[in-house]
Write a protein that holds these residues in place. Sequence first.
Motif, PDB file in Angstrom:
ATOM      1  N   ASN A   1      44.133  -4.943 -13.506  1.00  0.00           N
ATOM      2  CA  ASN A   1      44.974  -4.977 -13.319  1.00  0.00           C
ATOM      3  C   ASN A   1      44.722  -5.726 -11.366  1.00  0.00           C
ATOM      4  O   ASN A   1      44.866  -5.266 -10.955  1.00  0.00           O
ATOM      5  N   GLU A   2      44.894  -6.857 -11.236  1.00  0.00           N
ATOM      6  CA  GLU A   2      44.283  -7.379 -10.384  1.00  0.00           C
ATOM      7  C   GLU A   2      45.433  -6.949  -8.819  1.00  0.00           C
ATOM      8  O   GLU A   2      44.790  -6.512  -7.758  1.00  0.00           O
ATOM      9  N   LYS A   3      46.489  -6.492  -9.056  1.00  0.00           N
ATOM     10  CA  LYS A   3      47.827  -6.028  -8.368  1.00  0.00           C
ATOM     11  C   LYS A   3      47.513  -5.036  -7.668  1.00  0.00           C
ATOM     12  O   LYS A   3      48.482  -4.587  -7.068  1.00  0.00           O
ATOM     13  N   ALA A   4      47.031  -4.236  -8.742  1.00  0.00           N
ATOM     14  CA  ALA A   4      47.405  -2.837  -8.816  1.00  0.00           C
ATOM     15  C   ALA A   4      46.472  -2.145  -7.972  1.00  0.00           C
ATOM     16  O   ALA A   4      44.994  -2.663  -7.307  1.00  0.00           O
ATOM     17  N   VAL A   5      46.730  -1.248  -7.568  1.00  0.00           N
ATOM     18  CA  VAL A   5      46.575  -0.220  -5.737  1.00  0.00           C
ATOM     19  C   VAL A   5      45.700   0.916  -6.281  1.00  0.00           C
ATOM     20  O   VAL A   5      46.706   1.801  -6.951  1.00  0.00           O
ATOM     21  N   VAL A   6      44.501   1.360  -6.035  1.00  0.00           N
ATOM     22  CA  VAL A   6      43.770   2.789  -7.129  1.00  0.00           C
ATOM     23  C   VAL A   6      44.195   4.058  -6.115  1.00  0.00           C
ATOM     24  O   VAL A   6      44.493   4.806  -5.965  1.00  0.00           O
ATOM     25  N   TYR A   7      44.547   3.266  -4.885  1.00  0.00           N
ATOM     26  CA  TYR A   7      45.066   4.853  -3.246  1.00  0.00           C
ATOM     27  C   TYR A   7      44.178   5.329  -3.240  1.00  0.00           C
ATOM     28  O   TYR A   7      43.924   7.010  -3.667  1.00  0.00           O
ATOM     29  N   CYS A   8      43.015   4.840  -2.968  1.00  0.00           N
ATOM     30  CA  CYS A   8      41.498   4.915  -2.514  1.00  0.00           C
ATOM     31  C   CYS A   8      41.731   6.318  -1.013  1.00  0.00           C
ATOM     32  O   CYS A   8      41.895   5.404  -0.386  1.00  0.00           O
ATOM     33  N   THR A   9      41.549   7.130  -0.684  1.00  0.00           N
ATOM     34  CA  THR A   9      41.302   7.914  -0.096  1.00  0.00           C
ATOM     35  C   THR A   9      40.940   8.910   0.459  1.00  0.00           C
ATOM     36  O   THR A   9      40.520   9.886  -0.154  1.00  0.00           O
ATOM     37  N   PRO A  10      40.153   8.567   1.858  1.00  0.00           N
ATOM     38  CA  PRO A  10      38.845   9.604   1.770  1.00  0.00           C
ATOM     39  C   PRO A  10      39.358  11.340   2.613  1.00  0.00           C
ATOM     40  O   PRO A  10      40.735  11.049   2.756  1.00  0.00           O
ATOM     41  N   ILE A  11      38.735  12.428   1.695  1.00  0.00           N
ATOM     42  CA  ILE A  11      38.889  13.286   2.013  1.00  0.00           C
ATOM     43  C   ILE A  11      39.207  13.698   3.006  1.00  0.00           C
ATOM     44  O   ILE A  11      40.530  15.063   3.476  1.00  0.00           O
ATOM     45  N   ASP A  12      38.817  13.059   4.404  1.00  0.00           N
ATOM     46  CA  ASP A  12      38.810  14.452   5.755  1.00  0.00           C
ATOM     47  C   ASP A  12      40.054  14.023   5.623  1.00  0.00           C
ATOM     48  O   ASP A  12      40.890  14.986   6.914  1.00  0.00           O
ATOM     49  N   LEU A  13      40.931  12.200   5.684  1.00  0.00           N
ATOM     50  CA  LEU A  13      42.714  12.104   5.629  1.00  0.00           C
ATOM     51  C   LEU A  13      42.793  13.033   5.271  1.00  0.00           C
ATOM     52  O   LEU A  13      44.258  13.951   5.869  1.00  0.00           O
ATOM     53  N   CYS A  14      43.056  13.310   3.793  1.00  0.00           N
ATOM     54  CA  CYS A  14      43.750  14.307   3.064  1.00  0.00           C
ATOM     55  C   CYS A  14      43.638  15.819   3.551  1.00  0.00           C
ATOM     56  O   CYS A  14      45.373  15.916   3.705  1.00  0.00           O
ATOM     57  N   VAL A  15      42.980  15.888   3.877  1.00  0.00           N
ATOM     58  CA  VAL A  15      43.210  16.952   4.259  1.00  0.00           C
ATOM     59  C   VAL A  15      43.633  17.759   5.372  1.00  0.00           C
ATOM     60  O   VAL A  15      44.637  18.342   5.968  1.00  0.00           O
ATOM     61  N   ASN A  16      42.987  16.957   6.582  1.00  0.00           N
ATOM     62  CA  ASN A  16      44.746  16.532   8.127  1.00  0.00           C
ATOM     63  C   ASN A  16      45.672  16.150   7.281  1.00  0.00           C
ATOM     64  O   ASN A  16      46.536  17.014   8.177  1.00  0.00           O
TER      65      ASN A  16
END
Length: 442
Positions: A271-286
């Motif tokens: 879906n062109e408007k969908a967001v997959v919410y890619c999150t770098p692992i270090d920002l998740c942990v912080n």
Amino acid sequence: MENSNRFLEYFQGKCIFITGCTGCVGLALLEKLLRSFPQVHKIVLLIRKKRSENVSTRILNYFDNPVFSVMKETHKDYLEKIMWMEGDIVKPNLGLSEENLNYIYNKVNVFYHCAASVKFVENLKNSITSNIYGTEMVYKVAKDCKKLECFMHVSTVFCNHGYSQSVLKEEIPENPANPDRLLEMAKSMSVNELEKNCKESKNFINNYVFTKNATENLLGNKKDNIKIGILRVGCVMESYKEPYPCWHLIHANSFNVILKNVVTGIVFNINEKAVVYCTPIDLCVNALIATTYDAAHITENLKVYNVAINCPTVKEILKMFIKENVKDPWLIFGSLKYRFLCHMKDLVLEMSGKRGIYVKEMEKLEHFIEISQKFVLKELYCHTENLDELWKSLNQSERKLLFFNLNEVDYEECVKSWYKSSMENEYNPMDPTTTMLHLAKL
């Protein structure tokens, strides 16, 4: 004060318990704590025995992971802070010895529950056992701790995907099934009986999402006056900056696998408007560490945080990725070249007396993409007020220590580096030369 740091002060002398320490979030969390919070007193790691590997072997090899390389250069005494405990989250009292249980009851201040079954094709009985029952067992141990200050649970921003409206607020989501009832059903029914009788699960895209949703409801129903924080993450990607850029994950997430195989020409729907919410692992942990402090000081019993940014869209990420990495002119014919090379590689293997593996690998990939693309077929908007307010309250020292502001991430640079870093130790399936060199090693 600008130079003061609430997080360093909070973790001074703390004893921390972590489940899921062999998964990507647990691994990165431990590395960050050892590297940036040397004042932590003890970190207790729960580890279970595997069929193919005993506990002592798993422990022996654990710190060989490259993610610890930076930390080991500056903290030679890191092992003194580690306490290993053999156990299993799906066993009563986590399968711990009486001595270990007493230590936890009397010493642990913070619980990080990172363990979960993330298999998208897992049967419902196993998903309920690992995700709902496992969380219940961890919580039962935590609530008996005399010095417990906070119970942190790692969840997913896709916990309502395929069921509710396309908005995810920072609160416990609606679930058509009572988690306690699900636990009873999983205990009394066979695998097939459970799949047949639990009609509520059919409203979700897979059993992983369904049981993570029910697990949040399980914690939301707790009335023990224990401070609970739920941190939801999206598709966890390679690191942004810490401990070094593009630290390669042990287990790639679904969207990462899809991206890496765009170069093969295999088609998938989005879906062109969908967001997959890619999150770098270090920002998740912080964010996980920062919200620990916040959740420990809330007036209510529970607080939810979405680690998310509602851009870029799947289409935008694919454009960035293709621009940087897809150069093969054969891709105008789709996956024709990739399929041809898979058959040729199998032919070479079979002519040398070995069994062909690449056509099956291709079929598995297509099946995996068919399952995973469900996450990028529906639009979702994540509210992030709780996390945004926390970021705004941080001073410069705290922001430097725990950077988790996704609005400041250069996603174009991230996307450019994801594929290159992941392919450093792998062969390019579309390049005949590297393909033949890979075959020669088999």
